[in-house]
Design a protein around this motif. Sequence first.
Motif, PDB file in Angstrom:
ATOM      1  N   GLU A 183       0.069   3.847  22.569  1.00 21.01           N
ATOM      2  CA  GLU A 183       1.561   3.741  22.135  1.00 21.01           C
ATOM      3  C   GLU A 183       1.717   5.418  21.535  1.00 21.01           C
ATOM      4  OE1 GLU A 183       4.189   2.711  18.082  1.00 21.01           O
ATOM      5  OE2 GLU A 183       2.919   1.344  18.951  1.00 21.01           O
ATOM      6  N   MET A 184       0.702   5.850  21.081  1.00 24.28           N
ATOM      7  CA  MET A 184       0.683   7.289  20.525  1.00 24.28           C
ATOM      8  C   MET A 184       0.851   8.325  21.495  1.00 24.28           C
ATOM      9  SD  MET A 184      -2.449   6.845  17.408  1.00 24.28           S
ATOM     10  CE  MET A 184      -2.521   8.657  17.238  1.00 24.28           C
ATOM     11  N   VAL A 185       0.359   8.049  22.639  1.00 24.91           N
ATOM     12  CA  VAL A 185       0.061   8.889  23.909  1.00 24.91           C
ATOM     13  C   VAL A 185       1.323   8.489  24.864  1.00 24.91           C
ATOM     14  CG1 VAL A 185      -1.315   9.943  25.535  1.00 24.91           C
ATOM     15  CG2 VAL A 185      -2.019   9.495  23.588  1.00 24.91           C
ATOM     16  N   ASN A 186       1.515   7.623  25.125  1.00 20.07           N
ATOM     17  CA  ASN A 186       2.446   7.205  26.126  1.00 20.07           C
ATOM     18  C   ASN A 186       3.732   6.221  25.809  1.00 20.07           C
ATOM     19  OD1 ASN A 186       0.593   8.025  27.964  1.00 20.07           O
ATOM     20  ND2 ASN A 186      -0.465   6.480  27.819  1.00 20.07           N
ATOM     21  N   GLY A 187       3.781   6.244  24.382  1.00 19.22           N
ATOM     22  CA  GLY A 187       4.977   5.220  23.868  1.00 19.22           C
ATOM     23  C   GLY A 187       6.296   5.923  24.221  1.00 19.22           C
ATOM     24  N   ASP A 188       7.358   4.988  24.030  1.00 15.09           N
ATOM     25  CA  ASP A 188       8.855   5.668  24.103  1.00 15.09           C
ATOM     26  C   ASP A 188       9.091   6.963  23.137  1.00 15.09           C
ATOM     27  OD1 ASP A 188       9.424   3.787  26.092  1.00 15.09           O
ATOM     28  OD2 ASP A 188      10.175   2.475  24.598  1.00 15.09           O
ATOM     29  N   GLU A 189       8.503   6.859  22.176  1.00 13.15           N
ATOM     30  CA  GLU A 189       8.403   7.987  21.151  1.00 13.15           C
ATOM     31  C   GLU A 189       7.145   8.580  20.952  1.00 13.15           C
ATOM     32  OE1 GLU A 189      10.819   6.813  17.685  1.00 13.15           O
ATOM     33  OE2 GLU A 189      11.908   5.673  18.783  1.00 13.15           O
ATOM     34  N   SER A 190       6.512   9.274  22.100  1.00 11.95           N
ATOM     35  CA  SER A 190       5.190   9.460  21.846  1.00 11.95           C
ATOM     36  C   SER A 190       4.733  10.412  20.652  1.00 11.95           C
ATOM     37  CB  SER A 190       4.704  10.270  23.158  1.00 11.95           C
ATOM     38  OG  SER A 190       4.887   9.439  24.219  1.00 11.95           O
ATOM     39  N   TRP A 191       3.683  10.410  20.125  1.00  7.17           N
ATOM     40  CA  TRP A 191       3.340  11.119  18.965  1.00  7.17           C
ATOM     41  C   TRP A 191       2.624  12.351  19.089  1.00  7.17           C
ATOM     42  CZ3 TRP A 191       0.542   7.047  15.138  1.00  7.17           C
ATOM     43  CH2 TRP A 191       1.265   6.109  15.066  1.00  7.17           C
ATOM     44  N   PHE A 192       2.060  12.320  20.262  1.00  9.84           N
ATOM     45  CA  PHE A 192       1.579  13.564  21.171  1.00  9.84           C
ATOM     46  C   PHE A 192       1.869  13.617  22.359  1.00  9.84           C
ATOM     47  CE2 PHE A 192      -1.535  11.496  18.256  1.00  9.84           C
ATOM     48  CZ  PHE A 192      -1.677  12.160  17.468  1.00  9.84           C
TER      49      PHE A 192
END
Length: 101
Positions: free
Chosen positions: A90-99
């Motif tokens: 989720e951090m890398v590929n999610g809708d609201e990517s963190w990175f």
Amino acid sequence: MLRIWAVRLNTDDWDTWGANRGKNCYLYRPGIDGRFCLLAWDMELTYGSTSSFLIPSSPNSAFNPGGFGEVHRLMNRPAIKRMWYGILDEMVNGDESWFTS
């Protein structure tokens, strides 16, 4: 707690619970909802080391970021490991990517 830990460990916060030195924080569990909270301080060296690699090479590899027995047991439970990799995804590929790269 796993989401907070994912951010802290993957930004190389090596001086917190679960990492190599395992200090500079308290774990607090309020009686109302029973969730653990991480109360951290002394993070000025967070980005100081680039030699640590906290994500195992594959989901089947053992995960032991800091040498603490309780962390090793927790992170190598299949359900927890799936949640951990889900958070990283989720951090890398999610809708609201963190990175982003």
